[in-house]
Design an enzyme around this catalytic site. Structure first.
Site, short mmCIF file in Angstrom:
data_model
loop_
_atom_site.label_atom_id
_atom_site.label_comp_id
_atom_site.label_asym_id
_atom_site.label_seq_id
_atom_site.Cartn_x
_atom_site.Cartn_y
_atom_site.Cartn_z
N GLY A 282 3.19 2.44 -6.15
CA GLY A 282 1.62 3.21 -5.96
C GLY A 282 1.48 4.48 -6.46
CG HIS B 198 7.10 -3.69 0.62
ND1 HIS B 198 6.34 -3.15 0.79
CD2 HIS B 198 6.32 -4.81 -0.04
CE1 HIS B 198 5.95 -2.68 -0.08
NE2 HIS B 198 5.85 -3.81 -1.39
CD GLU C 238 7.59 -4.24 -4.46
OE1 GLU C 238 7.05 -4.64 -5.00
OE2 GLU C 238 8.31 -3.55 -3.52
CG ASN D 268 1.93 -6.84 -1.07
OD1 ASN D 268 1.14 -7.27 -0.46
ND2 ASN D 268 2.45 -5.74 -1.30
CE LYS E 291 2.09 -2.75 -2.07
NZ LYS E 291 2.66 -1.69 -2.62
CB SER F 280 3.83 1.53 -11.04
OG SER F 280 3.23 2.71 -10.01
CD GLU G 38 3.72 -0.32 1.10
OE1 GLU G 38 3.38 -1.15 1.04
OE2 GLU G 38 3.61 0.22 0.01
P1 13P Z 1 2.17 -1.39 -6.60
O1 13P Z 1 2.03 -2.48 -7.96
O2 13P Z 1 0.50 -0.68 -6.78
O3 13P Z 1 3.22 0.31 -6.89
O4 13P Z 1 1.93 -2.09 -5.50
C1 13P Z 1 4.33 -1.90 -5.33
C2 13P Z 1 3.98 -3.00 -4.47
O5 13P Z 1 4.51 -2.58 -3.66
C3 13P Z 1 4.28 -4.86 -4.22
O6 13P Z 1 5.08 -4.79 -3.52
#
Ligand code: 13P
Length: 251
Positions: A172, A94, A166, A9, A11, A212, A96
């Site tokens: 992150g 997601h 997740e 992903n 982003k 992560s 976010e």
């Molecule tokens: P990270 O791997 O950067 O923690 O992000 C995970 C994520 O949100 C994947 O959709």
């Protein structure tokens, strides 16, 4: 036997020239994997990525979509539009988007339905906040999100979904859920699917872990009984790191 899925992903990262360079770089390195490889890229990279990935084993997905097919929704992109250019996957819900863009369980459900109608495989994200985790609400939160996301789907439709667990506190942050906790949460999501549908479909559903994931921890996570691969953020932006994650089970 469920196939492992390694999904990146990106982003809001990667310009088209960077996307092209990334895909060209990883293509020869991931071509022998038995795992499914998906890259979920920004809208502006979709067309280029689809062209460059043509004829490879890398599949391209989007990161969001609107639930209506078309209309007066300035700035939005529909499932029908994604499907029309050859996109096969789309991340839905997601954290976010739930956190910053007012995505709710209801819009997630509508988007999942619209994705399926357009032959897109939704990668449906669920996960608890740190506060919910600390209050021992993880299982309640994620099974409820799963139930609401799948509301009204029939068995046939369920064959074409992917779920990503997740934990929000792991995204992150460099903090990963322990492999046992991640596996247990995913087992509970599977149980919820069994409760709503049946054991057969619950066993067949692909459920990923995200938060992560790196080359260094991918193997131990993905070898767990119920973790079918990963949805990878930061580490999917670095070709060498992503290649290692895709090839975690190569000798
Ligand atoms: P990270 O791997 O950067 O923690 O992000 C995970 C994520 O949100 C994947 O959709």
């Amino acid at each position: 036997m469920r196939k492992k899925v390694i999904a990146g992903n990106w982003k809001m990262n990667m310009l088209p020239n960077e996307a092209i360079a990334f895909i060209e770089k990883i293509t020869p390195e991931v071509k022998h994997t038995k795992n499914d490889v998906i890259l979920c890229v920004p809208y502006t990279d979709l067309f280029y990525s689809l062209l460059i990935a043509q004829g490879t084993n890398i599949k391209i997905g989007a990161q969001n979509m609107h639930f209506e097919e078309k209309g007066a929704y300035t700035g939005e992109v529909s499932g029908q539009m994604l499907a029309a250019i050859g996109v096969k996957y789309v991340i839905i819900g997601h954290s976010e988007r739930r956190q910053y863009f007012a995505e709710t369980d209801d819009t997630v459900n509508k988007k999942v339905k619209s994705a399926l109608k357009n032959n897109l495989t939704p990668i449906i994200c669920v996960g608890e906040t740190l506060e919910q985790k600390e209050n021992n609400k993880t299982i309640e939160v994620i099974t409820n999100q799963t139930k609401l996301a799948l509301d009204g789907l029939n068995l046939k439709e369920l064959e074409n979904i992917i779920i990503a667990y997740e934990p929000i506190w792991a995204i992150g942050t460099g903090k990963t859920a322990t492999k046992e906790d991640a596996n247990n949460s995913i087992k509970e999501i599977r149980k919820e699917i069994e409760k709503i549908y049946n054991q057969d479909i619950a066993e067949k559903t692909t459920i990923l872990y995200g938060g992560s994931v790196k080359a260094q921890n991918a193997k131990e996570l993905f070898e767990m009984s119920d973790i079918d691969g990963g949805l990878i953020g930061g580490a999917s932006l670095k070709p060498e790191e992503f290649i290692k994650i895709v090839n975690y089970n190569e000798n």
